[in-house]
Motif scaffolding. Sequence first.
Motif, PDB file in Angstrom:
ATOM      1  N   LEU A 158     110.759  55.162 -55.517  1.00 18.50           N
ATOM      2  CA  LEU A 158     110.833  56.110 -54.401  1.00 18.50           C
ATOM      3  C   LEU A 158     112.006  55.770 -53.485  1.00 18.50           C
ATOM      4  O   LEU A 158     112.746  56.666 -53.038  1.00 18.50           O
ATOM      5  CB  LEU A 158     109.529  56.106 -53.616  1.00 18.50           C
ATOM      6  CG  LEU A 158     108.326  56.780 -54.268  1.00 18.50           C
ATOM      7  CD1 LEU A 158     107.050  56.476 -53.486  1.00 18.50           C
ATOM      8  CD2 LEU A 158     108.533  58.286 -54.378  1.00 18.50           C
ATOM      9  N   ALA A 159     112.181  54.484 -53.186  1.00 17.61           N
ATOM     10  CA  ALA A 159     113.297  54.070 -52.327  1.00 17.61           C
ATOM     11  C   ALA A 159     114.635  54.421 -52.967  1.00 17.61           C
ATOM     12  O   ALA A 159     115.564  54.878 -52.290  1.00 17.61           O
ATOM     13  CB  ALA A 159     113.213  52.572 -52.054  1.00 17.61           C
ATOM     14  N   LYS A 160     114.736  54.231 -54.281  1.00 20.35           N
ATOM     15  CA  LYS A 160     115.974  54.556 -54.985  1.00 20.35           C
ATOM     16  C   LYS A 160     116.251  56.059 -54.966  1.00 20.35           C
ATOM     17  O   LYS A 160     117.388  56.502 -54.739  1.00 20.35           O
ATOM     18  CB  LYS A 160     115.889  54.062 -56.430  1.00 20.35           C
ATOM     19  CG  LYS A 160     117.123  54.329 -57.290  1.00 20.35           C
ATOM     20  CD  LYS A 160     116.959  53.698 -58.654  1.00 20.35           C
ATOM     21  CE  LYS A 160     118.177  53.955 -59.548  1.00 20.35           C
ATOM     22  NZ  LYS A 160     118.281  55.358 -59.950  1.00 20.35           N
ATOM     23  N   VAL A 161     115.204  56.848 -55.185  1.00 18.30           N
ATOM     24  CA  VAL A 161     115.364  58.299 -55.200  1.00 18.30           C
ATOM     25  C   VAL A 161     115.744  58.828 -53.817  1.00 18.30           C
ATOM     26  O   VAL A 161     116.581  59.729 -53.675  1.00 18.30           O
ATOM     27  CB  VAL A 161     114.066  58.964 -55.706  1.00 18.30           C
ATOM     28  CG1 VAL A 161     114.094  60.474 -55.484  1.00 18.30           C
ATOM     29  CG2 VAL A 161     113.845  58.653 -57.179  1.00 18.30           C
ATOM     30  N   LEU A 162     115.139  58.250 -52.787  1.00 18.71           N
ATOM     31  CA  LEU A 162     115.382  58.724 -51.424  1.00 18.71           C
ATOM     32  C   LEU A 162     116.645  58.140 -50.804  1.00 18.71           C
ATOM     33  O   LEU A 162     117.136  58.663 -49.786  1.00 18.71           O
ATOM     34  CB  LEU A 162     114.186  58.383 -50.530  1.00 18.71           C
ATOM     35  CG  LEU A 162     112.924  59.218 -50.765  1.00 18.71           C
ATOM     36  CD1 LEU A 162     111.717  58.558 -50.106  1.00 18.71           C
ATOM     37  CD2 LEU A 162     113.106  60.640 -50.238  1.00 18.71           C
ATOM     38  N   ALA A 163     117.197  57.087 -51.384  1.00 20.83           N
ATOM     39  CA  ALA A 163     118.341  56.405 -50.780  1.00 20.83           C
ATOM     40  C   ALA A 163     119.518  57.337 -50.499  1.00 20.83           C
ATOM     41  O   ALA A 163     120.103  57.280 -49.397  1.00 20.83           O
ATOM     42  CB  ALA A 163     118.785  55.234 -51.656  1.00 20.83           C
ATOM     43  N   PRO A 164     119.929  58.213 -51.430  1.00 21.54           N
ATOM     44  CA  PRO A 164     121.087  59.067 -51.135  1.00 21.54           C
ATOM     45  C   PRO A 164     120.887  59.974 -49.933  1.00 21.54           C
ATOM     46  O   PRO A 164     121.825  60.176 -49.145  1.00 21.54           O
ATOM     47  CB  PRO A 164     121.258  59.878 -52.423  1.00 21.54           C
ATOM     48  CG  PRO A 164     120.619  59.070 -53.482  1.00 21.54           C
ATOM     49  CD  PRO A 164     119.457  58.402 -52.816  1.00 21.54           C
ATOM     50  N   VAL A 165     119.671  60.520 -49.764  1.00 18.80           N
ATOM     51  CA  VAL A 165     119.464  61.412 -48.621  1.00 18.80           C
ATOM     52  C   VAL A 165     119.382  60.618 -47.322  1.00 18.80           C
ATOM     53  O   VAL A 165     119.811  61.099 -46.267  1.00 18.80           O
ATOM     54  CB  VAL A 165     118.219  62.288 -48.828  1.00 18.80           C
ATOM     55  CG1 VAL A 165     118.421  63.188 -50.044  1.00 18.80           C
ATOM     56  CG2 VAL A 165     116.965  61.463 -48.994  1.00 18.80           C
ATOM     57  N   PHE A 166     118.858  59.403 -47.382  1.00 21.36           N
ATOM     58  CA  PHE A 166     118.870  58.557 -46.191  1.00 21.36           C
ATOM     59  C   PHE A 166     120.302  58.145 -45.843  1.00 21.36           C
ATOM     60  O   PHE A 166     120.695  58.122 -44.668  1.00 21.36           O
ATOM     61  CB  PHE A 166     118.006  57.315 -46.397  1.00 21.36           C
ATOM     62  CG  PHE A 166     116.546  57.534 -46.187  1.00 21.36           C
ATOM     63  CD1 PHE A 166     116.068  58.080 -44.997  1.00 21.36           C
ATOM     64  CD2 PHE A 166     115.625  57.219 -47.157  1.00 21.36           C
ATOM     65  CE1 PHE A 166     114.716  58.284 -44.789  1.00 21.36           C
ATOM     66  CE2 PHE A 166     114.272  57.404 -46.968  1.00 21.36           C
ATOM     67  CZ  PHE A 166     113.815  57.960 -45.784  1.00 21.36           C
ATOM     68  N   ASP A 167     121.072  57.800 -46.861  1.00 22.97           N
ATOM     69  CA  ASP A 167     122.456  57.404 -46.627  1.00 22.97           C
ATOM     70  C   ASP A 167     123.234  58.520 -45.941  1.00 22.97           C
ATOM     71  O   ASP A 167     124.010  58.302 -45.014  1.00 22.97           O
ATOM     72  CB  ASP A 167     123.136  57.028 -47.948  1.00 22.97           C
ATOM     73  CG  ASP A 167     122.606  55.719 -48.516  1.00 22.97           C
ATOM     74  OD1 ASP A 167     121.925  54.989 -47.776  1.00 22.97           O
ATOM     75  OD2 ASP A 167     122.866  55.437 -49.702  1.00 22.97           O
ATOM     76  N   ALA A 168     123.003  59.768 -46.428  1.00 22.54           N
ATOM     77  CA  ALA A 168     123.703  60.905 -45.850  1.00 22.54           C
ATOM     78  C   ALA A 168     123.268  61.149 -44.413  1.00 22.54           C
ATOM     79  O   ALA A 168     124.086  61.485 -43.536  1.00 22.54           O
ATOM     80  CB  ALA A 168     123.451  62.136 -46.704  1.00 22.54           C
ATOM     81  N   ALA A 169     121.979  60.954 -44.150  1.00 23.09           N
ATOM     82  CA  ALA A 169     121.466  61.210 -42.798  1.00 23.09           C
ATOM     83  C   ALA A 169     121.885  60.133 -41.808  1.00 23.09           C
ATOM     84  O   ALA A 169     122.100  60.408 -40.622  1.00 23.09           O
ATOM     85  CB  ALA A 169     119.946  61.316 -42.833  1.00 23.09           C
ATOM     86  N   CYS A 170     122.009  58.896 -42.286  1.00 28.23           N
ATOM     87  CA  CYS A 170     122.269  57.768 -41.392  1.00 28.23           C
ATOM     88  C   CYS A 170     123.744  57.433 -41.244  1.00 28.23           C
ATOM     89  O   CYS A 170     124.109  56.610 -40.385  1.00 28.23           O
ATOM     90  CB  CYS A 170     121.512  56.553 -41.897  1.00 28.23           C
ATOM     91  SG  CYS A 170     119.721  56.722 -41.871  1.00 28.23           S
ATOM     92  N   SER A 171     124.594  58.028 -42.072  1.00 33.09           N
ATOM     93  CA  SER A 171     126.031  57.709 -41.974  1.00 33.09           C
ATOM     94  C   SER A 171     126.591  58.256 -40.675  1.00 33.09           C
ATOM     95  O   SER A 171     126.177  59.306 -40.180  1.00 33.09           O
ATOM     96  CB  SER A 171     126.784  58.292 -43.154  1.00 33.09           C
ATOM     97  OG  SER A 171     126.631  59.697 -43.201  1.00 33.09           O
TER      98      SER A 171
END
Length: 268
Positions: free
Chosen positions: A253-266
Amino acid sequence: MINWEHVYATDFALPSTTTLDEAVSELAACLRDPDPELRDGYPYVVLRTWIARDVINGSRRIRLGDEMAVRFTDPHLHARTFAPLVLDMIVSRGDFRRPWLDAFADWYPTETELRGHDDELGWLHAVAHGADLLGTLGTHPEVDPVAMLDLAVARMLAPTDHVLRDQEDDRLACALGRILADPRLSPGASVDWLDPVEAAFAALGSGPTPPHISHTMRTLRALYVLADTGFPARRDGGPLLRVVRPDPLKARLAKVLAPVFDAACSVG
């Protein structure tokens, strides 16, 4: 018409003025009524209690289940969205027919009216009510849990213009948790169902997040919490359920969600 409030107040006793078959027929009609006081009020509680107490016995439950399966193609939204609640009662009581599953699987990912509540019709909750049945079917011995995980993904990723509210995504996460607590799932099957979600997230471009992608993100975040903490086996409480392989699931789950978190937190 039967006074269902009186039935409720008399410990759900069958009125002497009617037969059980007549009462069940009227209850089924009430669960299709546009009036939320009928559809989601005393008749609903009486039906649930009579099924649980075996007042509505096996053959009557089968007939009622067949009627609910047909309702998945009903032209009225309120009829379609209450059908899974009744089927959930019946399947939870121990009855199952493959046509019920097929009718549900045809309806659930294709329902386009996703309002949780309507000022006139009351609660509709297609996603949430369907999730309750999904979780029950996903743990049934005659149903493949992997197929139910795939059905959940199809529901999450179905394009829509409607943004879910009223905790529909939480109900779907709970259903996923129940299925993922099933020991029949292999290690691979416990995480491989996320492949289409990962691909959908990877394909996102810039711009506003589509509603169905937002639903999926929120559902998976809730599922991560459930995998970490456990969750009640029943909505009225009870011992905690835990997914069978929480650490691999949380990692995926963390791996799948990582790209959307990265985009939101950048920043910038």
